[in-house]
Design a protein around this motif. Structure first.
Motif, PDB file in Angstrom:
ATOM      1  N   VAL A   1      -1.757  -4.185  -1.581  1.00  0.00           N
ATOM      2  CA  VAL A   1      -1.333  -3.040  -0.240  1.00  0.00           C
ATOM      3  C   VAL A   1      -1.870  -1.891  -0.461  1.00  0.00           C
ATOM      4  N   TYR A   2      -2.271  -1.260  -1.442  1.00  0.00           N
ATOM      5  CA  TYR A   2      -3.014   0.062  -1.752  1.00  0.00           C
ATOM      6  C   TYR A   2      -4.409  -0.405  -1.126  1.00  0.00           C
TER       7      TYR A   2
ATOM      8  N   GLU B   1       5.788  -0.141 -10.490  1.00  0.00           N
ATOM      9  CA  GLU B   1       4.675  -1.131  -9.473  1.00  0.00           C
ATOM     10  C   GLU B   1       3.386  -0.465  -8.959  1.00  0.00           C
ATOM     11  N   ILE B   2       3.736   0.805  -8.673  1.00  0.00           N
ATOM     12  CA  ILE B   2       2.560   1.667  -8.349  1.00  0.00           C
ATOM     13  C   ILE B   2       1.441   1.794  -9.549  1.00  0.00           C
ATOM     14  N   SER B   3       1.957   1.801 -10.830  1.00  0.00           N
ATOM     15  CA  SER B   3       0.857   1.934 -11.656  1.00  0.00           C
ATOM     16  C   SER B   3      -0.275   1.021 -11.850  1.00  0.00           C
TER      17      SER B   3
ATOM     18  N   ALA C   1       0.719   7.741  -0.786  1.00  0.00           N
ATOM     19  CA  ALA C   1       2.099   8.150  -0.283  1.00  0.00           C
ATOM     20  C   ALA C   1       2.693   7.260   0.497  1.00  0.00           C
ATOM     21  N   LYS C   2       2.317   6.382   0.964  1.00  0.00           N
ATOM     22  CA  LYS C   2       2.679   5.158   1.810  1.00  0.00           C
ATOM     23  C   LYS C   2       3.171   4.114   0.702  1.00  0.00           C
ATOM     24  N   LEU C   3       2.653   3.947  -0.353  1.00  0.00           N
ATOM     25  CA  LEU C   3       3.048   3.211  -1.620  1.00  0.00           C
ATOM     26  C   LEU C   3       4.209   3.528  -2.088  1.00  0.00           C
ATOM     27  N   ASN C   4       4.470   5.115  -2.252  1.00  0.00           N
ATOM     28  CA  ASN C   4       5.641   5.545  -2.824  1.00  0.00           C
ATOM     29  C   ASN C   4       6.990   4.883  -1.827  1.00  0.00           C
TER      30      ASN C   4
END
Length: 127
Positions: free
Chosen positions: A34-35, A118-120, A108-111
């Protein structure tokens, strides 16, 4: 794995299809995919991006949203691996021209969609 000729998918890309697909598969795809997709999407919208880079990005995003894949998205775990490979390939090709603000916007959207753990995953984007 051999990458498909993603440039053939340029006609598959549309903003509405991209937003629909990425929001539908976000959790299943993982934050890394996604990123990468968001960075390419936001880079595509930038007037600083060259026409050559935009063409590659449109091909990669078109491949992502196309229902015709080397590995169908419905296959658990591996179904999105070809999509990720194409996105990472193009991302590496255009990485030096990506504005740090675009990376911040994508994060920011990922957050909004993922938890911190999960973002790590995005710290190892090219691994």
């Amino acid at each position: 794995m051999e990458l498909p000729d993603f440039m053939n998918y340029g006609n598959k890309f549309s903003q509405s299809d991209f937003v629909e697909k990425i929001s539908r598969v976000a959790k299943r795809a993982g934050s890394k995919l996604v990123y990468a997709a968001l960075i390419l999407y936001y880079t595509l919208q930038s007037d600083k991006t060259s026409l050559k880079d935009k063409a590659m990005i449109v091909g990669a995003l078109g491949y992502l949203i196309s229902p015709i894949d080397v590995m169908p998205d419905a296959i658990p775990i591996v179904g999105l691996s070809d999509d990720l490979a194409v996105l990472i390939y193009v991302l590496k090709a255009v990485w030096s021209d990506i504005d740090p603000e675009i990376q911040k916007k994508a994060k920011a959207k990922l957050n909004e969609w993922f938890d911190d753990d999960e973002i790590s995953e995005i710290d190892r984007l090219f691994d």
